[in-house]
Design an enzyme around this catalytic site. Sequence first.
Site, mmCIF file in Angstrom:
data_model
loop_
_atom_site.group_PDB
_atom_site.id
_atom_site.type_symbol
_atom_site.label_atom_id
_atom_site.label_comp_id
_atom_site.label_asym_id
_atom_site.label_seq_id
_atom_site.Cartn_x
_atom_site.Cartn_y
_atom_site.Cartn_z
ATOM 1 N N ARG A 230 0.808 -1.267 0.193
ATOM 2 C CA ARG A 230 0.076 0.005 -0.120
ATOM 3 C C ARG A 230 0.919 1.089 -0.069
ATOM 4 N NH1 ARG A 230 -2.649 -3.343 3.603
ATOM 5 N NH2 ARG A 230 -4.613 -4.268 2.814
ATOM 6 N N LYS B 20 3.044 11.580 -11.612
ATOM 7 C CA LYS B 20 2.392 10.608 -12.247
ATOM 8 C C LYS B 20 2.933 9.449 -12.534
ATOM 9 C CE LYS B 20 -0.519 13.450 -15.440
ATOM 10 N NZ LYS B 20 -0.940 14.047 -16.630
ATOM 11 N N GLU C 275 10.110 18.612 -24.939
ATOM 12 C CA GLU C 275 9.446 19.025 -23.831
ATOM 13 C C GLU C 275 9.930 20.283 -23.145
ATOM 14 O OE1 GLU C 275 6.751 17.491 -22.789
ATOM 15 O OE2 GLU C 275 6.820 15.417 -23.265
ATOM 16 N N LYS D 224 7.620 22.963 -13.798
ATOM 17 C CA LYS D 224 6.789 21.828 -13.711
ATOM 18 C C LYS D 224 6.422 21.736 -12.141
ATOM 19 C CE LYS D 224 5.490 17.358 -14.707
ATOM 20 N NZ LYS D 224 5.503 16.005 -15.219
ATOM 21 N N GLU E 271 -4.135 17.406 -11.845
ATOM 22 C CA GLU E 271 -4.998 17.668 -13.034
ATOM 23 C C GLU E 271 -6.430 17.939 -12.947
ATOM 24 O OE1 GLU E 271 -2.689 15.975 -16.211
ATOM 25 O OE2 GLU E 271 -4.304 16.172 -17.584
ATOM 26 N N ARG F 168 -2.724 22.044 -14.626
ATOM 27 C CA ARG F 168 -1.925 21.039 -14.881
ATOM 28 C C ARG F 168 -2.095 20.606 -16.423
ATOM 29 N NH1 ARG F 168 0.848 16.156 -11.314
ATOM 30 N NH2 ARG F 168 2.256 15.319 -13.171
ATOM 31 N N ASN G 241 -0.088 19.360 -21.126
ATOM 32 C CA ASN G 241 -0.255 18.407 -22.234
ATOM 33 C C ASN G 241 -0.419 19.028 -23.776
ATOM 34 O OD1 ASN G 241 -0.693 16.576 -20.369
ATOM 35 N ND2 ASN G 241 -2.919 16.858 -20.087
ATOM 36 N N HIS H 156 0.016 17.297 -26.853
ATOM 37 C CA HIS H 156 -0.014 15.867 -26.556
ATOM 38 C C HIS H 156 -1.040 15.119 -27.181
ATOM 39 C CE1 HIS H 156 3.296 16.686 -23.834
ATOM 40 N NE2 HIS H 156 3.276 15.281 -23.242
ATOM 41 N N HIS I 276 -0.438 12.192 -29.322
ATOM 42 C CA HIS I 276 -0.385 10.926 -28.624
ATOM 43 C C HIS I 276 -1.129 10.234 -29.906
ATOM 44 C CE1 HIS I 276 -2.277 7.924 -25.899
ATOM 45 N NE2 HIS I 276 -3.329 7.852 -26.894
ATOM 46 N N HIS J 220 8.148 9.631 -27.599
ATOM 47 C CA HIS J 220 7.171 10.527 -27.018
ATOM 48 C C HIS J 220 7.239 12.195 -27.243
ATOM 49 C CE1 HIS J 220 4.199 11.902 -23.945
ATOM 50 N NE2 HIS J 220 4.934 12.733 -23.494
HETATM 51 N N1 LIG Z 1 5.191 10.332 -15.465
HETATM 52 C C1 LIG Z 1 5.118 11.559 -16.549
HETATM 53 O O1 LIG Z 1 4.687 12.391 -16.080
HETATM 54 C C2 LIG Z 1 5.550 11.195 -17.815
HETATM 55 C C3 LIG Z 1 5.694 12.430 -18.807
HETATM 56 C C4 LIG Z 1 6.282 12.285 -19.896
HETATM 57 C C5 LIG Z 1 6.542 11.125 -20.352
HETATM 58 N N2 LIG Z 1 6.390 9.684 -19.520
HETATM 59 C C6 LIG Z 1 6.673 8.433 -20.133
HETATM 60 O O2 LIG Z 1 8.007 8.316 -20.039
HETATM 61 C C7 LIG Z 1 8.567 7.408 -20.839
HETATM 62 C C8 LIG Z 1 9.642 8.081 -22.012
HETATM 63 O O3 LIG Z 1 10.569 8.181 -21.525
HETATM 64 P P1 LIG Z 1 12.039 8.182 -21.834
HETATM 65 O O4 LIG Z 1 11.908 9.116 -23.012
HETATM 66 O O5 LIG Z 1 12.826 8.774 -20.901
HETATM 67 O O6 LIG Z 1 12.267 6.804 -22.466
HETATM 68 P P2 LIG Z 1 13.286 5.715 -21.969
HETATM 69 O O7 LIG Z 1 12.989 5.484 -20.485
HETATM 70 O O8 LIG Z 1 12.644 4.306 -22.668
HETATM 71 O O9 LIG Z 1 14.494 5.900 -22.380
HETATM 72 C C9 LIG Z 1 15.013 5.933 -23.604
HETATM 73 C C10 LIG Z 1 16.097 5.184 -23.960
HETATM 74 O O10 LIG Z 1 17.518 5.634 -23.116
HETATM 75 C C11 LIG Z 1 18.105 4.577 -22.600
HETATM 76 N N3 LIG Z 1 18.720 5.192 -21.477
HETATM 77 C C12 LIG Z 1 18.225 5.852 -20.234
HETATM 78 N N4 LIG Z 1 19.251 6.569 -19.835
HETATM 79 C C13 LIG Z 1 20.316 6.577 -20.666
HETATM 80 C C14 LIG Z 1 21.674 7.075 -20.324
HETATM 81 N N5 LIG Z 1 22.035 7.804 -19.389
HETATM 82 N N6 LIG Z 1 22.534 6.574 -21.257
HETATM 83 C C15 LIG Z 1 22.221 5.863 -22.201
HETATM 84 N N7 LIG Z 1 21.140 5.567 -22.583
HETATM 85 C C16 LIG Z 1 20.080 5.716 -21.457
HETATM 86 C C17 LIG Z 1 16.994 3.696 -22.061
HETATM 87 O O11 LIG Z 1 17.661 2.331 -21.543
HETATM 88 C C18 LIG Z 1 16.189 3.543 -23.297
HETATM 89 O O12 LIG Z 1 16.469 2.718 -24.307
HETATM 90 C C19 LIG Z 1 7.182 6.929 -21.726
HETATM 91 O O13 LIG Z 1 6.733 5.909 -21.065
HETATM 92 C C20 LIG Z 1 6.256 8.117 -21.468
HETATM 93 O O14 LIG Z 1 4.968 7.628 -21.356
HETATM 94 C C21 LIG Z 1 5.815 9.949 -18.447
#
Ligand SMILES: NC(=O)c1ccc[n+]([C@@H]2O[C@H](COP(=O)([O-])OP(=O)(O)OC[C@H]3O[C@@H](n4cnc5c(N)ncnc54)[C@H](O)[C@@H]3O)[C@@H](O)[C@H]2O)c1
Length: 360
Positions: free
Chosen positions: A120, A142, A184, A226, A236, A240, A244, A247, A251, A263
């Site tokens: 929990r 999130k 972003e 942020k 949101e 907030r 988006n 997005h 999306h 993304h």
């Molecule tokens: N929670 C939120 O508010 C929020 C906001 C935006 C996006 N997201 C989510 O985030 C995700 C995308 O995140 P991302 O763009 O970081 O992608 P990711 O986590 O897939 O990372 C991208 C790639 O980079 C590699 N990597 C990470 N750090 C590295 C480093 N320092 N050196 C070399 N390689 C490295 C990873 O292994 C992966 O292959 C999506 O699932 C999206 O839905 C969440």
Amino acid sequence: MHVVKVELGARSYDILIGAKLEKLGEEMGRLRFGRKTAVVTNPTVNRLYGQRVLKALAAADFLAMPVEVPDGEQYKTLDWANAVFTALLINTFDRRSPLVALGGGVIGDLTGFAASCYMRGVPFIQVPTTLLAMVDSSVGGKTGVNHPMGKNMIGAFYQPRLVLMDLDTLKTLPKEEFLSGMAEVIKYGVIWDRELFDFLDKNREKVLAQEQGPLGHIIRRSCEIKADVVSKDEREGGLRAILNLGHTVGHAVETLSNYTVRHGEAVAIGMVYAAKLAHRSGQCDARVPERVEKLVRDYGLPFSLSVLKRRPSVTELMDAIQVDKKAEGGKVRLVLPKKVGEVVMSGEWDEQQLRALLAE
Ligand SMILES: NC(=O)c1ccc[n+]([C@@H]2O[C@H](COP(=O)([O-])OP(=O)(O)OC[C@H]3O[C@@H](n4cnc5c(N)ncnc54)[C@H](O)[C@@H]3O)[C@@H](O)[C@H]2O)c1
């Protein structure tokens, strides 16, 4: 090192920008967690930074254990969250045992979700290693996983207790991943901060070369914005949603590309469409879409649907956009720029104009 605070009453936390990974144990030590901790990561990041993090934790008397999830968006699932639960149960983790998310947004979202559910709720710490995770996903609480019927459909608002960013980790990040995060950052300029937008415009080469000063500045500004928005509207209920921007169309692009478009790349395209639609529906002058598109292009990001291998029909695109419509109770409210640095949430846009834009 620079500290940005996310003000959420008893759930407030610090974002440490420019802290070394070696500081993690010491910083976590201040927060009085249990000694047992799991570092959730993937093989790519573990190989690069796992040992340094485990050593930093051991130096502060934590009993740290790595838990690996395969690398990729397709592993951000309930099954892999369950694999994390199993590892925690086998190793008798209790309610005081913190989880450390070491990686990009995929690892951060999955780990945060696992932390929100395990017994929990256990404390969790974000150690983002992608630009996108530093400026966006690691801040704000999130968390979630994907369902076969939709991305991020299962999740929880669950704030980390600490976010620690070592900017040197970005040196190993592939260029396309860095640029995806830049989308972003550009978004924060458009929604909130004209000065940031102008800074990105004037300092493009330095930012792309990852010069410490400019890079630190844009990450800090993004986190401040942020943090500010999330502090005012954690769940949101209103404000907030401006985060988006880009997005909705983004999306649709992500879905129709079968997630081969990243993304941030999809958000870049979505921002350009939002700015064009805002102009056509009389919400801003022509300079706004021009400036947004130019900055997106200057940063080597995609700006049109031609990025898709197969050009979808307007109907397919509109259908993909409707996913958001259902979530909003029947009305697609879009984030539209009024000028650089200010947006509105608006249902005042014409579907025909959007269709025409998508058809161009
Ligand atoms: N929670 C939120 O508010 C929020 C906001 C935006 C996006 N997201 C989510 O985030 C995700 C995308 O995140 P991302 O763009 O970081 O992608 P990711 O986590 O897939 O990372 C991208 C790639 O980079 C590699 N990597 C990470 N750090 C590295 C480093 N320092 N050196 C070399 N390689 C490295 C990873 O292994 C992966 O292959 C999506 O699932 C999206 O839905 C969440």
